[in-house]
Design an enzyme around this catalytic site. Sequence first.
Site, mmCIF file in Angstrom:
data_model
loop_
_atom_site.group_PDB
_atom_site.id
_atom_site.type_symbol
_atom_site.label_atom_id
_atom_site.label_comp_id
_atom_site.label_asym_id
_atom_site.label_seq_id
_atom_site.Cartn_x
_atom_site.Cartn_y
_atom_site.Cartn_z
ATOM 1 N N ARG A 71 0.836 -1.219 0.000
ATOM 2 C CA ARG A 71 0.000 0.000 0.000
ATOM 3 C C ARG A 71 0.864 1.260 0.000
ATOM 4 N NH1 ARG A 71 -2.525 -3.472 -1.289
ATOM 5 N NH2 ARG A 71 -4.477 -4.297 -0.481
ATOM 6 N N SER A 102 -11.114 -0.883 3.110
ATOM 7 C CA SER A 102 -10.326 -1.146 4.325
ATOM 8 C C SER A 102 -9.823 0.179 4.883
ATOM 9 C CB SER A 102 -9.112 -2.014 3.993
ATOM 10 O OG SER A 102 -9.549 -3.199 3.388
ATOM 11 N N GLU A 142 -5.174 3.387 6.082
ATOM 12 C CA GLU A 142 -4.854 3.203 4.660
ATOM 13 C C GLU A 142 -5.477 4.368 3.875
ATOM 14 O OE1 GLU A 142 -5.611 -0.769 3.010
ATOM 15 O OE2 GLU A 142 -6.425 0.198 1.220
HETATM 16 C C1 FAD Z 1 -15.567 -0.786 -1.194
HETATM 17 C C2 FAD Z 1 -14.094 -0.526 -1.411
HETATM 18 C C3 FAD Z 1 -13.232 -1.604 -1.587
HETATM 19 C C4 FAD Z 1 -11.858 -1.382 -1.787
HETATM 20 N N1 FAD Z 1 -11.043 -2.458 -1.969
HETATM 21 C C5 FAD Z 1 -9.717 -2.279 -2.179
HETATM 22 C C6 FAD Z 1 -8.849 -3.409 -2.394
HETATM 23 O O1 FAD Z 1 -9.272 -4.555 -2.428
HETATM 24 N N2 FAD Z 1 -7.528 -3.161 -2.585
HETATM 25 C C7 FAD Z 1 -7.018 -1.895 -2.580
HETATM 26 O O2 FAD Z 1 -5.803 -1.746 -2.756
HETATM 27 N N3 FAD Z 1 -7.822 -0.809 -2.382
HETATM 28 C C8 FAD Z 1 -9.144 -0.972 -2.185
HETATM 29 N N4 FAD Z 1 -9.965 0.119 -1.977
HETATM 30 C C9 FAD Z 1 -9.383 1.467 -1.970
HETATM 31 C C10 FAD Z 1 -9.506 2.209 -3.334
HETATM 32 O O3 FAD Z 1 -10.286 1.465 -4.214
HETATM 33 C C11 FAD Z 1 -8.130 2.426 -3.975
HETATM 34 O O4 FAD Z 1 -7.284 3.128 -3.106
HETATM 35 C C12 FAD Z 1 -8.236 3.208 -5.297
HETATM 36 O O5 FAD Z 1 -7.021 3.100 -5.991
HETATM 37 C C13 FAD Z 1 -8.589 4.686 -5.092
HETATM 38 O O6 FAD Z 1 -8.864 5.242 -6.355
HETATM 39 P P1 FAD Z 1 -9.625 6.630 -6.485
HETATM 40 O O7 FAD Z 1 -9.584 7.040 -7.888
HETATM 41 O O8 FAD Z 1 -10.975 6.527 -5.879
HETATM 42 O O9 FAD Z 1 -8.696 7.574 -5.592
HETATM 43 P P2 FAD Z 1 -9.134 8.923 -4.778
HETATM 44 O O10 FAD Z 1 -9.849 8.479 -3.561
HETATM 45 O O11 FAD Z 1 -9.896 9.785 -5.748
HETATM 46 O O12 FAD Z 1 -7.758 9.524 -4.467
HETATM 47 C C14 FAD Z 1 -6.921 8.933 -3.496
HETATM 48 C C15 FAD Z 1 -5.674 9.815 -3.322
HETATM 49 O O13 FAD Z 1 -4.897 9.802 -4.506
HETATM 50 C C16 FAD Z 1 -4.768 11.113 -5.074
HETATM 51 N N5 FAD Z 1 -4.938 10.969 -6.523
HETATM 52 C C17 FAD Z 1 -6.007 10.436 -7.171
HETATM 53 N N6 FAD Z 1 -5.776 10.394 -8.493
HETATM 54 C C18 FAD Z 1 -4.552 10.921 -8.689
HETATM 55 C C19 FAD Z 1 -3.734 11.140 -9.848
HETATM 56 N N7 FAD Z 1 -4.150 10.834 -11.078
HETATM 57 N N8 FAD Z 1 -2.507 11.695 -9.675
HETATM 58 C C20 FAD Z 1 -2.060 12.018 -8.438
HETATM 59 N N9 FAD Z 1 -2.779 11.840 -7.312
HETATM 60 C C21 FAD Z 1 -4.011 11.294 -7.433
HETATM 61 C C22 FAD Z 1 -5.885 11.926 -4.436
HETATM 62 O O14 FAD Z 1 -5.534 13.305 -4.375
HETATM 63 C C23 FAD Z 1 -6.006 11.284 -3.063
HETATM 64 O O15 FAD Z 1 -5.013 11.799 -2.193
HETATM 65 C C24 FAD Z 1 -11.350 -0.065 -1.793
HETATM 66 C C25 FAD Z 1 -12.230 1.025 -1.624
HETATM 67 C C26 FAD Z 1 -13.588 0.793 -1.435
HETATM 68 C C27 FAD Z 1 -14.515 1.966 -1.271
#
Ligand code: FAD
Length: 348
Positions: free
Chosen positions: A163, A235, A331
């Site tokens: 992570r 998580s 996380e």
């Molecule tokens: C129901 C659920 C299940 C999940 N299961 C998992 C799992 O199994 N495994 C796992 O690893 N994660 C899991 N996650 C966490 C999540 O899916 C991941 O962390 C995902 O990669 C976040 O993507 P996002 O676009 O929503 O990021 P955001 O929430 O939009 O952004 C997260 C962070 O990254 C930054 N950011 C976003 N995009 C960019 C970019 N292009 N450039 C620079 N910075 C950026 C944002 O500013 C913020 O600080 C889960 C989440 C949920 C809600």
Amino acid sequence: MNYNHHNKLKKYHTFSLNVIARAVYSIYSVNELIMLCKNARLNKCSVLLLGEGSNVIFVNNFDGLVILNRITSLNITESSIEWYIHVGSGNNWHKLVKKLIKNGIYGLENMAFIPGSVGAAPIQNIGAYGMEFKDVCNYVDIINLINGKQYRLNSHECEFGYRDSVFKHKYRENFAIVSVGLKLKKLWKPILTYSNLTSLIFTHTKITAKTIFNFICKIRKSKLPDPYLVGNAGSFFKNPVISSKYASKINLLYPLCPKYPQINGDVKLSAGWLIEQCNLKGYQYGGAAIHNNHALVLINKNNATGKDVINLARYIKKKVIEKFDIKLEPEVRFIGKYGEINAKDAIS
Ligand SMILES: Cc1cc2nc3c(=O)[nH]c(=O)nc-3n(C[C@H](O)[C@H](O)[C@H](O)COP(=O)(O)OP(=O)(O)OC[C@H]3O[C@@H](n4cnc5c(N)ncnc54)[C@H](O)[C@@H]3O)c2cc1C
């Protein structure tokens, strides 16, 4: 570039907190992103780039501009042995996995149904069911939002960890991930090492990528709350990694504690199991609660505020320290009034 007529953030992050920003824009190209960031800088306005908001908690209203990444390009090339996928960072991760499988390109199926954008996947090196993003990463393209310079980092330069990656450290501020390159082998081999995936060997004579994809989607749907129905960010805490010496002590006291030995000799424990042992499932603080069936998932039960979530997380951390002398770390990323704040500090 699209201006969203209101500045409410509720529908732009999966925890669905009632928070607002100064403004919310969607961008569809790197040029739009650079232009918006330049304007924001001139106006001394903070900027937050969001994919799908599935890994953030807004502690307060955000006094700045939220930019929604909708850069959705996709280009696929091949050699005789590999597929090369160049993906715009605003694509949805799960839709990409699904689309590739439909087109006979396999290798991402174990990471099906992980919410969020492609661009956020390298940041925390997303992972599930025995695979991590690093296993398929060819390169990550980033842009310096101050001077517009673009760089390509190979997988090694991304410094992937559990992570973790260089995008949480050196390239966290003033950088955006604009596209990602994936490399997938044409000679596909199923990865069935993760516990309940092994059952497929007994129930299926022929295992395909589609079999694994469907199996994982089904399990994830049954185990995790749907963010569209119950606000959550997956998580909430990372699984703690402890020394082998301390793991032996934990083993004596709690022989049933699940343990995952790491290559360097350390041992990873299940944060969910530790929280469960503190009898905290269902525990509520204000509008935030611990999910009844999944101790690692905090939910927006009843109009939670960012403060409720922080207080709940702090309480969980305290209880786990009291029982196991192990410090949990979030996380999920915490966003304060002007940008990201240190989540570890926020709950200490
Ligand atoms: C129901 C659920 C299940 C999940 N299961 C998992 C799992 O199994 N495994 C796992 O690893 N994660 C899991 N996650 C966490 C999540 O899916 C991941 O962390 C995902 O990669 C976040 O993507 P996002 O676009 O929503 O990021 P955001 O929430 O939009 O952004 C997260 C962070 O990254 C930054 N950011 C976003 N995009 C960019 C970019 N292009 N450039 C620079 N910075 C950026 C944002 O500013 C913020 O600080 C889960 C989440 C949920 C809600």
